[in-house]
Design an enzyme around this catalytic site. Structure first.
Site, PDB file in Angstrom:
ATOM      1  CE  LYS A  13      -2.029  -1.080   3.899  1.00  0.00           C
ATOM      2  NZ  LYS A  13      -1.323  -2.336   4.214  1.00  0.00           N
ATOM      3  NE  ARG A  88      -4.511  -1.153  10.006  1.00  0.00           N
ATOM      4  CZ  ARG A  88      -3.458  -0.711   9.316  1.00  0.00           C
ATOM      5  NH1 ARG A  88      -3.463   0.479   8.776  1.00  0.00           N
ATOM      6  NH2 ARG A  88      -2.409  -1.479   9.185  1.00  0.00           N
ATOM      7  NE  ARG A 127       8.402  -2.603   6.523  1.00  0.00           N
ATOM      8  CZ  ARG A 127       7.114  -2.307   6.377  1.00  0.00           C
ATOM      9  NH1 ARG A 127       6.739  -1.471   5.419  1.00  0.00           N
ATOM     10  NH2 ARG A 127       6.202  -2.825   7.162  1.00  0.00           N
ATOM     11  NE  ARG A 133       6.266  -0.525  10.063  1.00  0.00           N
ATOM     12  CZ  ARG A 133       5.238  -0.454   9.240  1.00  0.00           C
ATOM     13  NH1 ARG A 133       5.381   0.159   8.070  1.00  0.00           N
ATOM     14  NH2 ARG A 133       4.074  -0.967   9.550  1.00  0.00           N
ATOM     15  NE  ARG A 144       2.235  -4.850  10.869  1.00  0.00           N
ATOM     16  CZ  ARG A 144       3.378  -4.763  10.178  1.00  0.00           C
ATOM     17  NH1 ARG A 144       4.500  -5.271  10.660  1.00  0.00           N
ATOM     18  NH2 ARG A 144       3.387  -4.161   9.015  1.00  0.00           N
TER      19      ARG A 144
HETATM   20  P1  AP5 Z   1       4.730  -1.485   1.901  1.00  0.00           P
HETATM   21  O1  AP5 Z   1       4.524  -0.691   0.679  1.00  0.00           O
HETATM   22  O2  AP5 Z   1       5.185  -0.776   3.139  1.00  0.00           O
HETATM   23  O3  AP5 Z   1       3.385  -2.293   2.231  1.00  0.00           O
HETATM   24  P2  AP5 Z   1       2.180  -1.866   3.128  1.00  0.00           P
HETATM   25  O4  AP5 Z   1       0.996  -2.593   2.604  1.00  0.00           O
HETATM   26  O5  AP5 Z   1       2.102  -0.379   3.224  1.00  0.00           O
HETATM   27  O6  AP5 Z   1       2.664  -2.527   4.478  1.00  0.00           O
HETATM   28  P3  AP5 Z   1       2.791  -1.949   5.929  1.00  0.00           P
HETATM   29  O7  AP5 Z   1       3.566  -2.986   6.680  1.00  0.00           O
HETATM   30  O8  AP5 Z   1       3.318  -0.579   5.981  1.00  0.00           O
HETATM   31  O9  AP5 Z   1       1.259  -1.979   6.302  1.00  0.00           O
HETATM   32  P4  AP5 Z   1       0.531  -2.000   7.614  1.00  0.00           P
HETATM   33  O10 AP5 Z   1      -0.876  -1.924   7.188  1.00  0.00           O
HETATM   34  O11 AP5 Z   1       0.890  -3.131   8.507  1.00  0.00           O
HETATM   35  O12 AP5 Z   1       1.152  -0.726   8.354  1.00  0.00           O
HETATM   36  P5  AP5 Z   1       0.631   0.734   8.654  1.00  0.00           P
HETATM   37  O13 AP5 Z   1       1.803   1.618   8.583  1.00  0.00           O
HETATM   38  O14 AP5 Z   1      -0.582   1.072   7.902  1.00  0.00           O
HETATM   39  O15 AP5 Z   1       5.689  -2.697   1.550  1.00  0.00           O
HETATM   40  C1  AP5 Z   1       6.140  -3.605   2.531  1.00  0.00           C
HETATM   41  C2  AP5 Z   1       7.533  -4.118   2.111  1.00  0.00           C
HETATM   42  O16 AP5 Z   1       7.404  -4.820   0.896  1.00  0.00           O
HETATM   43  C3  AP5 Z   1       8.533  -2.979   1.854  1.00  0.00           C
HETATM   44  O17 AP5 Z   1       9.812  -3.390   2.262  1.00  0.00           O
HETATM   45  C4  AP5 Z   1       8.477  -2.796   0.332  1.00  0.00           C
HETATM   46  O18 AP5 Z   1       9.669  -2.302  -0.199  1.00  0.00           O
HETATM   47  C5  AP5 Z   1       8.192  -4.220  -0.123  1.00  0.00           C
HETATM   48  N1  AP5 Z   1       7.412  -4.257  -1.371  1.00  0.00           N
HETATM   49  C6  AP5 Z   1       6.297  -3.539  -1.664  1.00  0.00           C
HETATM   50  N2  AP5 Z   1       5.839  -3.842  -2.902  1.00  0.00           N
HETATM   51  C7  AP5 Z   1       6.689  -4.800  -3.383  1.00  0.00           C
HETATM   52  C8  AP5 Z   1       6.751  -5.520  -4.613  1.00  0.00           C
HETATM   53  N3  AP5 Z   1       5.855  -5.338  -5.605  1.00  0.00           N
HETATM   54  N4  AP5 Z   1       7.752  -6.412  -4.768  1.00  0.00           N
HETATM   55  C9  AP5 Z   1       8.678  -6.609  -3.786  1.00  0.00           C
HETATM   56  N5  AP5 Z   1       8.676  -5.945  -2.604  1.00  0.00           N
HETATM   57  C10 AP5 Z   1       7.693  -5.057  -2.410  1.00  0.00           C
HETATM   58  O19 AP5 Z   1       0.164   0.564  10.181  1.00  0.00           O
HETATM   59  C11 AP5 Z   1       1.107   0.282  11.196  1.00  0.00           C
HETATM   60  C12 AP5 Z   1       0.370   0.229  12.535  1.00  0.00           C
HETATM   61  O20 AP5 Z   1      -0.205   1.532  12.811  1.00  0.00           O
HETATM   62  C13 AP5 Z   1      -0.820  -0.729  12.616  1.00  0.00           C
HETATM   63  O21 AP5 Z   1      -0.438  -2.045  12.919  1.00  0.00           O
HETATM   64  C14 AP5 Z   1      -1.646  -0.079  13.730  1.00  0.00           C
HETATM   65  O22 AP5 Z   1      -1.100  -0.342  14.991  1.00  0.00           O
HETATM   66  C15 AP5 Z   1      -1.476   1.404  13.433  1.00  0.00           C
HETATM   67  N6  AP5 Z   1      -2.513   1.924  12.535  1.00  0.00           N
HETATM   68  C16 AP5 Z   1      -2.336   2.450  11.286  1.00  0.00           C
HETATM   69  N7  AP5 Z   1      -3.496   2.816  10.752  1.00  0.00           N
HETATM   70  C17 AP5 Z   1      -4.444   2.504  11.686  1.00  0.00           C
HETATM   71  C18 AP5 Z   1      -5.865   2.623  11.712  1.00  0.00           C
HETATM   72  N8  AP5 Z   1      -6.529   3.100  10.657  1.00  0.00           N
HETATM   73  N9  AP5 Z   1      -6.509   2.201  12.842  1.00  0.00           N
HETATM   74  C19 AP5 Z   1      -5.845   1.694  13.901  1.00  0.00           C
HETATM   75  N10 AP5 Z   1      -4.507   1.556  13.933  1.00  0.00           N
HETATM   76  C20 AP5 Z   1      -3.808   1.950  12.829  1.00  0.00           C
END
Ligand code: AP5
Length: 190
Positions: A13, A88, A127, A133, A144
């Site tokens: 994402k 979410r 990552r 992270r 997660r």
């Molecule tokens: P990346 O692009 O970062 O993927 P992502 O889907 O954004 O994954 P995240 O781990 O950031 O998502 P998340 O939903 O767990 O975290 P968030 O920050 O929202 O890619 C991941 C890896 O893969 C990277 O190394 C990238 O380079 C690699 N990659 C990507 N595409 C690729 C490809 N095509 N080929 C190869 N490699 C690739 O949330 C974190 C925390 O915040 C949550 O757990 C929660 O505690 C809190 N939080 C956030 N939003 C909320 C909410 N709305 N409500 C409650 N808590 C929340």
């Protein structure tokens, strides 16, 4: 372009949102990034959120809505936005609809990035090694993914019922996935 990007942790994402921001010229709003910035800055809200984030659970709906409202109040979303990581759960879907109705900027499209669990785990492990992270350790990643299945998967149906959802294969090189997302978006907008 008023877009919600959906997908499990590691589905790409954040990566795709950054490319879409540059392509369509609309801001990328990630609640995860906003929360990590609050943690880094040591704000009261960040201090409350940190332990919950590190354990892989969801931060409270109230906290996340307040940071999202604050971000949307900056006034740069006139041309649109890309929401990454919000909503979410179903309560957040309702809160978002109410907030965006007040702003006159309802969600137009939702894209779901589809990636199998094995690859998600491999990406997040990669990552963890590269960036360290706090929530990319195996235990938090498991949590997660579980939280995603239990609480976030219904959000996909929410947008499907509104006929706003397109699922896109998120496996492949970044550029390949990006091309699929743009094709999905442009074909509906054309
Ligand atoms: P990346 O692009 O970062 O993927 P992502 O889907 O954004 O994954 P995240 O781990 O950031 O998502 P998340 O939903 O767990 O975290 P968030 O920050 O929202 O890619 C991941 C890896 O893969 C990277 O190394 C990238 O380079 C690699 N990659 C990507 N595409 C690729 C490809 N095509 N080929 C190869 N490699 C690739 O949330 C974190 C925390 O915040 C949550 O757990 C929660 O505690 C809190 N939080 C956030 N939003 C909320 C909410 N709305 N409500 C409650 N808590 C929340």
């Amino acid at each position: 372009m008023r877009l919600v990007l959906l997908g499990a942790p590691g589905s790409g994402k954040g990566t795709q949102a950054a490319l879409l921001r540059d392509h369509y010229g609309v801001p990328h709003i990630s609640t995860g990034e906003l929360l990590r910035a609050a943690v880094k800055a040591g704000t009261p809200l960040g201090l409350q959120a940190k332990a919950v984030m590190d354990s892989g659970q969801l931060v409270s709906d109230e906290i996340v809505l307040s940071i999202l409202e604050e971000r949307l109040s900056r006034g740069d979303t006139g041309p649109g936005y890309i929401l990454d990581g919000y909503p979410r759960n179903l309560a957040q879907c309702s809160a978002l609809d109410a907030l965006l109705a007040r702003l006159g900027q309802p969600v137009e499209r939702a894209i779901q990035l589809d990636v199998d669990a094995e690859l998600l785990i491999a990406r997040l492990a990669g990552r963890a090694l590269a960036e360290g992270r706090a929530d990319d350790n195996p235990e938090s990643v498991r949590k997660r993914l579980q939280v995603y299945e239990e609480q976030t998967a219904p959000v996909i149906d929410y947008y499907r019922h509104q006929q706003k959802l397109t699922a896109v294969d998120g496996v492949g090189a970044l550029e390949e996935v990006f091309a699929r997302v743009v094709e999905a978006l442009d074909s509906r907008y054309a």
